[in-house]
Design an enzyme around this catalytic site. Structure first.
Site, PDB file in Angstrom:
ATOM      1  CG  HIS A 146       0.490   5.113  -0.505  1.00 20.85           C
ATOM      2  ND1 HIS A 146       0.940   4.980  -1.726  1.00 20.85           N
ATOM      3  CD2 HIS A 146       0.694   6.384   0.260  1.00 20.85           C
ATOM      4  CE1 HIS A 146       1.921   6.007  -1.659  1.00 20.85           C
ATOM      5  NE2 HIS A 146       1.871   6.653  -0.568  1.00 20.85           N
ATOM      6  CD  GLU A 205       0.211  10.544  -0.341  1.00 17.14           C
ATOM      7  OE1 GLU A 205       1.186  10.903   0.035  1.00 17.14           O
ATOM      8  OE2 GLU A 205      -0.145   9.434  -0.531  1.00 17.14           O
TER       9      GLU A 205
END
Ligand code: PGA
Length: 236
Positions: free
Chosen positions: A93, A156
């Protein structure tokens, strides 16, 4: 209508008590919502270990150790996650890369650990996805075939995370096609899902669900509000 995957990334929004209370109040509703679709709930480690038993929900961790068991203070091994019954784990992430200086080498090691313990990695890539995937995918390619199962790749863009600032559906569609080409170049015999993450909400879900190449969504803040999550999942 496609059977989308919904990944609820609770990050560190809730304290342990707040997560437990949320699950007491909305657990049954969430379970019902997951009866006909795939919902992967990713709360913090403590909640995962003690408060996650909804039968229709699949559970994911938000991180794992890049190493197996041993002298790694503060780390949670993929083996422990597997013993808990966790079947997915978010890795790479952008918040972890930015705040905790995780590298692509760490990411490759984590993916290896997860495959070794039969946990599906949810690999986050961001704006630099070409470089990220060109580094990561060859490592996956080299792993013994028997250890590789399904893979989830989440695109993302950093500028979309927590900002409400989403790229156009056309841009997302084009990038997901690019990612598909990269995956196919390196991995022939592995199944994968492509998902989008970054400011997914009930306001934008109608546009996002029209993107032909998207298999699901990684949802941060909006997934902490049950009604909002329900609206996202139920939008047809
Ligand atoms: P957001 O977060 O939905 O709050 O933008 C998504 C993510 O970082 O996984």
């Amino acid at each position: 209508m496609k059977n989308f995957i919904y990944i609820a990334n609770w990050k560190s929004y809730f304290t342990y008590d707040q997560s437990v209370t949320w699950l007491k109040i909305y657990g049954d509703g969430l379970n019902t919502l997951a009866e006909h679709t795939t919902i992967i709930l990713c709360p913090d480690f403590l909640t995962l270990a003690t408060a996650c038993s909804l039968e229709s929900i699949r559970y994911g961790a938000q991180n794992c150790s890049a190493y197996s068991t041993g002298a790694y203070t503060g780390e949670i091994s993929a083996q422990s996650l597997s013993e808990l019954g966790v079947s997915y784990c978010i890795v790479g992430h952008s918040e972890r890369r930015r705040l905790f200086h995780e590298t692509l080498d760490d990411l490759a090691r984590k993916i290896t650990m997860l495959f070794t313990h039969n946990i599906t990695p949810i690999i986050c890539v961001s704006d630099d996805y070409t470089n990220e995937l060109q580094t990561i995918l060859p490592c996956i390619q080299e792993m013994p075939y028997s250890k590789k199962q399904h893979l989830v790749i989440a695109y993302e863009p950093v500028s979309a995370i927590g900002t409400g600032n989403i790229p156009s559906p056309e841009t997302i569609a084009a990038i997901l096609i690019d990612i598909t080409c990269l995956v196919k170049r390196f991995l022939n015999h592995i199944s994968y899902s492509l998902i989008y993450g970054g400011s997914v909400s009930s306001v934008v879900i109608s546009e996002l669900k029209k993107i032909p190449t998207v298999d699901g969504f990684l949802i941060g803040k909006a997934s902490t509000d049950f009604q909002e999550l329900k609206n996202i999942v139920e939008y047809k």
